[in-house]
Scaffold this motif. Structure first.
Motif, PDB file in Angstrom:
ATOM      1  N   MET A  94     -39.548   5.332  39.476  1.00 26.78           N
ATOM      2  CA  MET A  94     -38.217   5.598  38.932  1.00 26.78           C
ATOM      3  C   MET A  94     -37.327   4.410  39.242  1.00 26.78           C
ATOM      4  O   MET A  94     -37.333   3.880  40.328  1.00 26.78           O
ATOM      5  CB  MET A  94     -37.663   6.865  39.565  1.00 26.78           C
ATOM      6  N   LYS A  95     -36.586   4.008  38.290  1.00 28.69           N
ATOM      7  CA  LYS A  95     -35.771   2.815  38.465  1.00 28.69           C
ATOM      8  C   LYS A  95     -34.393   3.153  39.020  1.00 28.69           C
ATOM      9  O   LYS A  95     -33.818   4.166  38.703  1.00 28.69           O
ATOM     10  CB  LYS A  95     -35.631   2.072  37.134  1.00 28.69           C
ATOM     11  N   ASN A  96     -33.929   2.236  39.868  1.00 27.77           N
ATOM     12  CA  ASN A  96     -32.607   2.398  40.452  1.00 27.77           C
ATOM     13  C   ASN A  96     -31.668   1.522  39.650  1.00 27.77           C
ATOM     14  O   ASN A  96     -31.497   0.350  39.905  1.00 27.77           O
ATOM     15  CB  ASN A  96     -32.665   1.950  41.911  1.00 27.77           C
ATOM     16  N   LEU A  97     -31.075   2.098  38.651  1.00 32.67           N
ATOM     17  CA  LEU A  97     -30.318   1.330  37.680  1.00 32.67           C
ATOM     18  C   LEU A  97     -28.833   1.295  37.989  1.00 32.67           C
ATOM     19  O   LEU A  97     -28.243   2.283  38.379  1.00 32.67           O
ATOM     20  CB  LEU A  97     -30.482   1.953  36.287  1.00 32.67           C
TER      21      LEU A  97
ATOM     22  N   GLY B  69     -34.599   2.355  51.509  1.00 36.86           N
ATOM     23  CA  GLY B  69     -34.739   3.773  51.832  1.00 36.86           C
ATOM     24  C   GLY B  69     -34.857   4.630  50.591  1.00 36.86           C
ATOM     25  O   GLY B  69     -35.609   5.612  50.556  1.00 36.86           O
ATOM     26  N   HIS B  70     -34.127   4.250  49.552  1.00 40.79           N
ATOM     27  CA  HIS B  70     -34.175   4.951  48.270  1.00 40.79           C
ATOM     28  C   HIS B  70     -35.590   4.916  47.682  1.00 40.79           C
ATOM     29  O   HIS B  70     -36.126   5.950  47.272  1.00 40.79           O
ATOM     30  CB  HIS B  70     -33.170   4.277  47.326  1.00 40.79           C
ATOM     31  N   GLU B  71     -36.194   3.733  47.669  1.00 37.85           N
ATOM     32  CA  GLU B  71     -37.525   3.622  47.066  1.00 37.85           C
ATOM     33  C   GLU B  71     -38.579   4.389  47.868  1.00 37.85           C
ATOM     34  O   GLU B  71     -39.452   5.027  47.284  1.00 37.85           O
ATOM     35  CB  GLU B  71     -37.919   2.142  46.919  1.00 37.85           C
ATOM     36  N   ILE B  72     -38.482   4.332  49.198  1.00 39.40           N
ATOM     37  CA  ILE B  72     -39.431   5.101  50.010  1.00 39.40           C
ATOM     38  C   ILE B  72     -39.207   6.596  49.798  1.00 39.40           C
ATOM     39  O   ILE B  72     -40.137   7.396  49.859  1.00 39.40           O
ATOM     40  CB  ILE B  72     -39.302   4.740  51.510  1.00 39.40           C
ATOM     41  N   GLY B  73     -37.974   6.980  49.511  1.00 37.28           N
ATOM     42  CA  GLY B  73     -37.690   8.376  49.178  1.00 37.28           C
ATOM     43  C   GLY B  73     -38.457   8.840  47.957  1.00 37.28           C
ATOM     44  O   GLY B  73     -38.913   9.988  47.876  1.00 37.28           O
ATOM     45  N   HIS B  74     -38.624   7.946  46.989  1.00 39.13           N
ATOM     46  CA  HIS B  74     -39.446   8.294  45.819  1.00 39.13           C
ATOM     47  C   HIS B  74     -40.888   8.553  46.245  1.00 39.13           C
ATOM     48  O   HIS B  74     -41.539   9.474  45.738  1.00 39.13           O
ATOM     49  CB  HIS B  74     -39.398   7.157  44.793  1.00 39.13           C
ATOM     50  N   VAL B  75     -41.381   7.752  47.176  1.00 39.82           N
ATOM     51  CA  VAL B  75     -42.759   7.917  47.659  1.00 39.82           C
ATOM     52  C   VAL B  75     -42.918   9.279  48.342  1.00 39.82           C
ATOM     53  O   VAL B  75     -43.977   9.907  48.275  1.00 39.82           O
ATOM     54  CB  VAL B  75     -43.131   6.768  48.626  1.00 39.82           C
TER      55      VAL B  75
ATOM     56  N   ASN C 204     -36.697  12.656  43.507  1.00 41.72           N
ATOM     57  CA  ASN C 204     -36.055  11.990  42.378  1.00 41.72           C
ATOM     58  C   ASN C 204     -34.591  11.765  42.742  1.00 41.72           C
ATOM     59  O   ASN C 204     -34.202  11.937  43.893  1.00 41.72           O
ATOM     60  CB  ASN C 204     -36.219  12.835  41.112  1.00 41.72           C
ATOM     61  N   HIS C 205     -33.778  11.417  41.770  1.00 39.58           N
ATOM     62  CA  HIS C 205     -32.366  11.129  42.058  1.00 39.58           C
ATOM     63  C   HIS C 205     -31.537  12.413  42.096  1.00 39.58           C
ATOM     64  O   HIS C 205     -31.797  13.338  41.344  1.00 39.58           O
ATOM     65  CB  HIS C 205     -31.784  10.217  40.981  1.00 39.58           C
ATOM     66  N   PHE C 206     -30.536  12.417  42.961  1.00 39.91           N
ATOM     67  CA  PHE C 206     -29.533  13.490  42.898  1.00 39.91           C
ATOM     68  C   PHE C 206     -28.187  12.933  43.271  1.00 39.91           C
ATOM     69  O   PHE C 206     -28.043  12.188  44.230  1.00 39.91           O
ATOM     70  CB  PHE C 206     -29.893  14.685  43.787  1.00 39.91           C
TER      71      PHE C 206
HETATM   72 ZN   LIG Z   1     -34.654   5.574  42.132  1.00 43.39          ZN
END
Ligand SMILES: [Zn+2]
Ligand SMILES: [Zn+2]
Length: 201
Positions: A1-4, A153-159, A163-165
């Motif tokens: 998921m991209k962090n846009l 931390g955000h990207e490891i959260g995806h692992v 998802n995003h909230f």
């Molecule tokens: Zn993301």
């Protein structure tokens, strides 16, 4: 998921979508919009990881180290241990303008045989064996360290299955799993609540 990073022209559209989602998600905030059904093989308690030399080369090691240690410390149900590049389930890389414009980080999902699995399939229940995280040192150049911490931390959260909230009121404030750029060095209670729900703790 991209962090846009949101483009200005899309803010109006995003606000409209957010407003329409508020009523539906305020009391049902742990659905697949926020939590992936699919999981990394072995679960959150046995994630082996390997960090490519590019991470230190691009000055991203502080953020990556903090992300892994903070998530590891957040719950006894989360455990990371280092491994070789050939056996690790989580592989972390950094690049410079290697991701699309203003994408700060990206997580992709794979089988050990090199076949990629779409993020949407993971959300809908497909399990995966390897996650590849890329941190972009180009689009994040000039960031403060606390912002780098949030990004990794955000990207490891995806692992870990998130998802995003960001929808209010249930998810107001800044979180590691909110899209964008924030000064946040640790996951929040809201981040942890979603991890707990994901793994059934
Ligand atoms: Zn993301
Ligand atoms: Zn939620």
């Amino acid at each position: 998921m991209k962090n846009l990073k949101w483009a200005k022209k899309s803010i109006l559209t995003s606000m409209t979508v957010a407003l329409s989602l508020m009523a539906a998600t305020a009391s049902a905030d742990t659905g697949t919009a926020h939590i992936k059904i699919g999981s990394i093989s072995g679960g959150a308690s046995s994630i082996t990881y390997w960090v490519d030399s590019s991470v230190a080369s691009y000055g991203q090691n502080g953020g990556v180290d903090n992300a892994i240690s903070k998530w590891d410390a957040a719950s006894s149900g989360i455990s990371f241990s280092s491994a070789s590049s050939s056996t690790a389930k989580l592989k972390v890389y950094a690049g410079e303008y290697s991701l699309p414009a203003n994408v700060y980080g990206e997580t992709s999902y794979w089988y050990f045989n090199g076949q990629q699995i779409g993020a949407g399939a993971i959300t809908n229940g497909q399990n995966y064996e390897v996650a590849r995280v890329v941190i972009d040192a180009g689009w994040t150049s000039g960031w403060e360290q606390s912002e780098r911490y949030m990004n990794a931390g955000h990207e490891i959260g995806h692992v870990l299955g998130l998802n995003h909230f960001e929808n209010a009121p249930a998810h107001s404030g800044d979180h590691w799993m909110k899209s964008g750029k924030y000064k946040l060095t640790s996951p929040t209670a809201t981040d942890l609540a979603h991890v707990r729900t994901k793994w059934g703790w």
